[in-house]
Design an enzyme around this catalytic site. Structure first.
Site, short mmCIF file in Angstrom:
data_model
loop_
_atom_site.label_atom_id
_atom_site.label_comp_id
_atom_site.label_asym_id
_atom_site.label_seq_id
_atom_site.Cartn_x
_atom_site.Cartn_y
_atom_site.Cartn_z
N GLU A 81 24.85 -10.97 25.45
CA GLU A 81 25.70 -10.01 24.76
C GLU A 81 25.24 -8.58 25.02
OE1 GLU A 81 27.01 -12.78 21.00
OE2 GLU A 81 26.61 -10.69 20.70
N CYS A 98 24.05 -0.87 24.34
CA CYS A 98 22.86 -1.64 23.98
C CYS A 98 22.72 -2.82 24.95
CB CYS A 98 23.04 -2.14 22.54
SG CYS A 98 21.71 -3.18 21.97
N CYS A 105 15.46 -15.07 22.84
CA CYS A 105 14.16 -14.44 22.65
C CYS A 105 13.20 -15.49 22.10
CB CYS A 105 14.27 -13.27 21.67
SG CYS A 105 12.69 -12.39 21.46
N CYS A 109 11.67 -13.83 15.25
CA CYS A 109 11.52 -13.04 14.03
C CYS A 109 12.45 -13.61 12.97
CB CYS A 109 11.86 -11.58 14.29
SG CYS A 109 10.74 -10.81 15.49
N CYS A 112 16.15 -12.13 12.60
CA CYS A 112 16.94 -11.82 13.79
C CYS A 112 17.76 -13.00 14.29
CB CYS A 112 16.01 -11.32 14.89
SG CYS A 112 16.82 -11.03 16.46
N CYS A 329 22.95 -4.66 17.10
CA CYS A 329 22.16 -5.42 18.06
C CYS A 329 21.53 -6.64 17.39
CB CYS A 329 21.07 -4.56 18.66
SG CYS A 329 21.73 -3.35 19.79
N1 SAH Z 1 12.91 -7.40 20.81
C1 SAH Z 1 12.91 -5.99 20.65
C2 SAH Z 1 14.23 -5.35 21.01
C3 SAH Z 1 15.47 -6.05 20.53
S1 SAH Z 1 15.70 -6.13 18.78
C4 SAH Z 1 12.48 -5.61 19.26
O1 SAH Z 1 12.36 -6.50 18.42
O2 SAH Z 1 12.23 -4.43 19.04
C5 SAH Z 1 16.29 -4.49 18.43
C6 SAH Z 1 16.19 -4.09 16.96
O3 SAH Z 1 17.12 -4.82 16.17
C7 SAH Z 1 14.81 -4.35 16.38
O4 SAH Z 1 14.30 -3.25 15.71
C8 SAH Z 1 15.10 -5.49 15.44
O5 SAH Z 1 14.18 -5.51 14.42
C9 SAH Z 1 16.49 -5.16 14.96
N2 SAH Z 1 17.13 -6.28 14.28
C10 SAH Z 1 16.95 -7.61 14.46
N3 SAH Z 1 17.68 -8.33 13.60
C11 SAH Z 1 18.37 -7.44 12.85
C12 SAH Z 1 19.30 -7.58 11.77
N4 SAH Z 1 19.69 -8.77 11.34
N5 SAH Z 1 19.80 -6.44 11.23
C13 SAH Z 1 19.43 -5.23 11.68
N6 SAH Z 1 18.57 -5.04 12.69
C14 SAH Z 1 18.02 -6.13 13.27
FE1 SF4 Z 2 13.13 -11.08 19.63
FE2 SF4 Z 2 14.87 -10.48 17.70
FE3 SF4 Z 2 12.26 -10.38 17.21
FE4 SF4 Z 2 13.40 -8.52 18.82
S1 SF4 Z 2 13.81 -8.83 16.67
S2 SF4 Z 2 11.48 -9.66 19.18
S3 SF4 Z 2 14.98 -9.80 19.81
S4 SF4 Z 2 13.42 -12.23 17.74
#
Ligand code: SAH
Ligand code: SF4
Length: 336
Positions: A81, A98, A105, A109, A112, A329
């Protein structure tokens, strides 16, 4: 799109054909080689056959929506995406794209959607670039005089766990012979992969760095982000300080606001304590609910922001592109 045979085919041609092909693809945003009228019919046919430039994608959301998503299908059928965010400003629309750096991934997390999806594979640099090309063609087809203003590596995946292809893509976007996109308008976000922060400190490319911190509490961070077991906050900040020393650039710390998890006054004070340093800034991100947590209330976020301000920490909230973007994102899943 598959450009793997492009060099092979153009190697049989005079050198300036390469320049012309790059310009046509990455500056004029052609959708078919037939549009390159200064190429012979024979060359165009060979390119059409061996270097298909059609991008297979499905647009999700209304064409005039503030944030648009596209699901791009790669040659092996995997899907990624990418998002376009259009922000109305006094100077006109500002478009931010983006990009995903991996299919899924591995870092899982807790908050996410991409993390839930698991890891499939790394993208190569052209698959990263293809996402930009998709939106550039989209804007061109719409016939508005709009361009892409910002590009952020904040989609699916952890860019620093695919460092080589990520940096190749960033340099390709910046290269004046291809996209010629200003490095200052490129940003990368990492969950805190220290080796990556060290590597990017040594790059000449002036790309912006963002760190997904989300809490100042080491134990809570381990619960939210399993990768925190490998890299402590202290180690991350040490690498960031070295980056700042070398680059003289600001670093953005992203902080997802999770109700009753990391949004108390105490949490704000703990954050302020480690963020009060030159060139550090905090971006508070409204949580986009994906199941596990709830978003903090707007009042709570304002209060949290106020505490940081009272403690001399530069902080932005919600109305910044960063926040809207991360929210969009963070919903990336790679499937509908
Ligand atoms: N993996 C990298 C880049 C992709 S995630 C990272 O984690 O930084 C990009 C951003 O989106 C990160 O700051 C992440 O914490 C945020 N993000 C993930 N899940 C989210 C959610 N449900 N709502 C808002 N932001 C989120
Ligand atoms: Fe991976 Fe999502 Fe964590 Fe970024 S926020 S490192 S995309 S699992």
């Amino acid at each position: 799109m598959n450009l793997s045979k492009l060099s092979e085919i153009l190697n049989e041609e005079p050198k300036f054909r390469f320049v012309q092909a790059n310009k046509a693809l990455f500056q004029d945003f052609i959708s078919s080689w037939d549009e390159v009228s200064n190429f012979s019919k024979n060359l165009r046919e060979r390119l059409n056959l061996n270097c298909p430039i059609e991008i297979k994608a499905e647009l999700i959301g209304a064409k005039n929506a503030k944030s648009l998503k596209a699901l791009i299908e790669l040659i092996d059928g995997e899907k990624i995406e990418t998002v376009l965010i259009r922000q109305k400003t006094k100077e006109g629309t500002r478009n931010t794209v983006c990009l995903s750096s991996q299919v899924g991934c591995a870092l899982a997390c807790a908050f996410c959607a991409t993390g839930d999806f698991g890891f499939r594979r790394n993208l190569d640099y052209l698959e990263i670039v293809e996402q930009v090309l998709f939106w550039a063609r989209f804007l061109k087809d719409e016939g508005r005089e709009e361009k892409i203003d910002n590009i952020v590596f904040m989609g699916m995946g952890e860019p620093f766990l695919n460092y080589d292809e990520f940096i190749k893509a960033a340099k390709f976007l910046n290269n004046e012979e291809t996209f010629n996109f200003a490095a200052r308008r490129l940003s990368v976000s990492t969950s805190g992969i220290v080796e990556g922060i060290k590597k990017i400190s040594g790059e000449k490319l002036q790309i912006n760095l963002a760190i997904s911190l989300h809490t100042a509490d080491e134990n809570l961070r381990k619960d939210l982000m399993p990768i925190a077991k490998k890299y402590s906050i202290r180690e991350i900040l040490k690498a960031v300080d070295n980056y700042i020393l070398k680059s003289g650039r600001r670093v953005m710390f992203e902080y997802l606001m999770l109700k009753n998890i990391n949004d108390s006054d105490k949490d704000a004070l703990a954050l302020a304590k480690i963020m009060r340093k030159p060139l550090y800034m905090v971006n508070l991100i409204p949580y986009n609910p994906t199941g596990r947590f709830q978003a903090s209330s707007p009042e709570r976020m304002e209060k949290f922001k106020k505490i940081l301000e009272e403690n001399q920490v530069p902080v932005t909230l919600r109305h910044s592109v960063g926040a809207e973007l991360s929210a969009a994102c963070g919903q990336l899943r790679g499937r509908k």
